[in-house]
Design an enzyme around this catalytic site. Sequence first.
Site, PDB file in Angstrom:
ATOM      1  CG  HIS A 119       0.342   6.312  -0.501  1.00  0.00           C
ATOM      2  ND1 HIS A 119      -0.668   7.059  -1.064  1.00  0.00           N
ATOM      3  CD2 HIS A 119      -0.241   5.590   0.494  1.00  0.00           C
ATOM      4  CE1 HIS A 119      -1.814   6.785  -0.440  1.00  0.00           C
ATOM      5  NE2 HIS A 119      -1.581   5.897   0.511  1.00  0.00           N
TER       6      HIS A 119
ATOM      7  CD  GLU B 117      -5.780   5.273   0.459  1.00  0.00           C
ATOM      8  OE1 GLU B 117      -4.776   5.994   0.627  1.00  0.00           O
ATOM      9  OE2 GLU B 117      -6.013   4.264   1.142  1.00  0.00           O
TER      10      GLU B 117
ATOM     11  CG  HIS C 141      -1.831   1.166   1.342  1.00  0.00           C
ATOM     12  ND1 HIS C 141      -3.143   1.125   0.946  1.00  0.00           N
ATOM     13  CD2 HIS C 141      -1.618   2.422   1.789  1.00  0.00           C
ATOM     14  CE1 HIS C 141      -3.698   2.313   1.138  1.00  0.00           C
ATOM     15  NE2 HIS C 141      -2.792   3.120   1.663  1.00  0.00           N
ATOM     16  CD  GLU C 142       1.638   3.674   3.681  1.00  0.00           C
ATOM     17  OE1 GLU C 142       1.906   4.781   3.152  1.00  0.00           O
ATOM     18  OE2 GLU C 142       0.542   3.447   4.240  1.00  0.00           O
TER      19      GLU C 142
END
Length: 502
Positions: A268, A294, A264-265
């Site tokens: 980003h 997101e 997930h990170e």
Amino acid sequence: MDEQFDHLTTQLGQIEDLRAAAEVLEWDQETYMPDGAAEARAHQIGTLRTMAHELFTEDALGELLDALSDDARDLDPLSDEASLVRVTRRDYDKARRIPADLVGAIAAAVARGKQAWRTAREEDDFSIFAPHLERLIDLNIEKAEALGYDDRIYDALLDQYEPGMTTAEVEAVFDDLRPKLVDIVEAIAAQEAPPDDVLHRHYDADQQWDFGMQVLRDFGYDFERGRQDLSTHPFTTSFSVSDVRLTTRVNEQFLPAALFGTLHECGHGLYEQGIDPALDRTPLADGTSLGMHESQSRLWENLVGRSRAFWSHYYPTLQTTFPEQLGDVALDAFYRAINRVEPSLIRVEADEVTYNLHIMLRFELEQAMVEQRVAVDDLPALWNAKMDEYLGLRPETDAEGVLQDIHWSLGAIGYFPTYALGNLMSVQIFDAAREALPDLDAQIAEGRFADLHKWLRIHIYQYGRKLQAPDLLERVTSRSLSAEPWLAYVRQKYGALYDGLR
Ligand code: ZN
């Protein structure tokens, strides 16, 4: 114009340096800082942030932007110069509209509110937090009036996180999504959830870390311009296009925490690392909205990282890494376990399918609060009724209900919907990538991500804040925001795992 433009970039460069310095201190606060430094660090960050704000709101900067705005009108709107003047002007006007005493009042209310929220959650007593929430709502109303809006008061608050999107647009999409999703969740909940006990076996922290690092490298995260560290709550922060930091957390008793947190990170981080370096040290060098940001984390975490193609490549490696835990677990059973859907009370633990319902509930309640249609005291009962209606569950305590999230205690109203917008956009964008790269699934199944990464860099990342999310989405997908592609994705993926999904 050249001389004035140079003057602008010099000025903005210094402001960005101050902001980046504050962010380095904030990153350190969450990773390595000893607890005893908390108060000193609060002063240091406060000083840098105040200096940056004062420099940014000077009359002289407004005059410079006025002078440059006329010249910029003749330029290509996507040129670095025209974009910088346009976006900085918008930021400047917003920053100037909020009076200094309101900024101070919000900061004080947040400091007290955060503390009260922690105590209220620990003691499961909403009445401790209620007066603080009331104050934070009042201040948000004041802020929205200062910022201004055309239609709904919530527009001004949403615009802080999702520029270019209106309450009515979000509402229309959510109104389309909600009943259909409630039906899907109901159909899934009626069936037996696949077992996920394999995910709760003991997994060595170092080996989990190494596996995550390997996937980061494979995805294309650049360790020459970044690093990963541990923190209690995973986050990504960027001090420059050439220095983008990720954090993750590792739970030895629950494999998905580090694994999917890292992916997930990484999404980003890839966004921040992919911004055109020419935009560095300007306000343009950032993601264009929280929702768009997101969408990129969710794309890598869910659409890539929870796909069968991804695991057909990585599962043998994971099994070799953890032979005792996974040696006897087939790929199909593992895939079902990481994609298990089950209505639950806590948003941050929610699966891909039920997650958006948690968001819609918060969006409705916070809107009702700033529109003064509900009293803060009625919030817990309303929360519980909506949980029952959407997910078929009723929290037994406020700690696992209305008190579970930190956002409202930080005064952040208008933030929640960006999570769901990100989920919806991620599928729209992934569909466009798949159309452009017809063998994308085959590439993922071979652990090859370079084409997808490059496509995203060219179509999304490089622009930074030049285009607002709705324009960027339209440009990339030829459609505006819609719940349909996400619903089609859920029906297809989960239709293969559960019966009766139309
Ligand atoms: Zn995120």
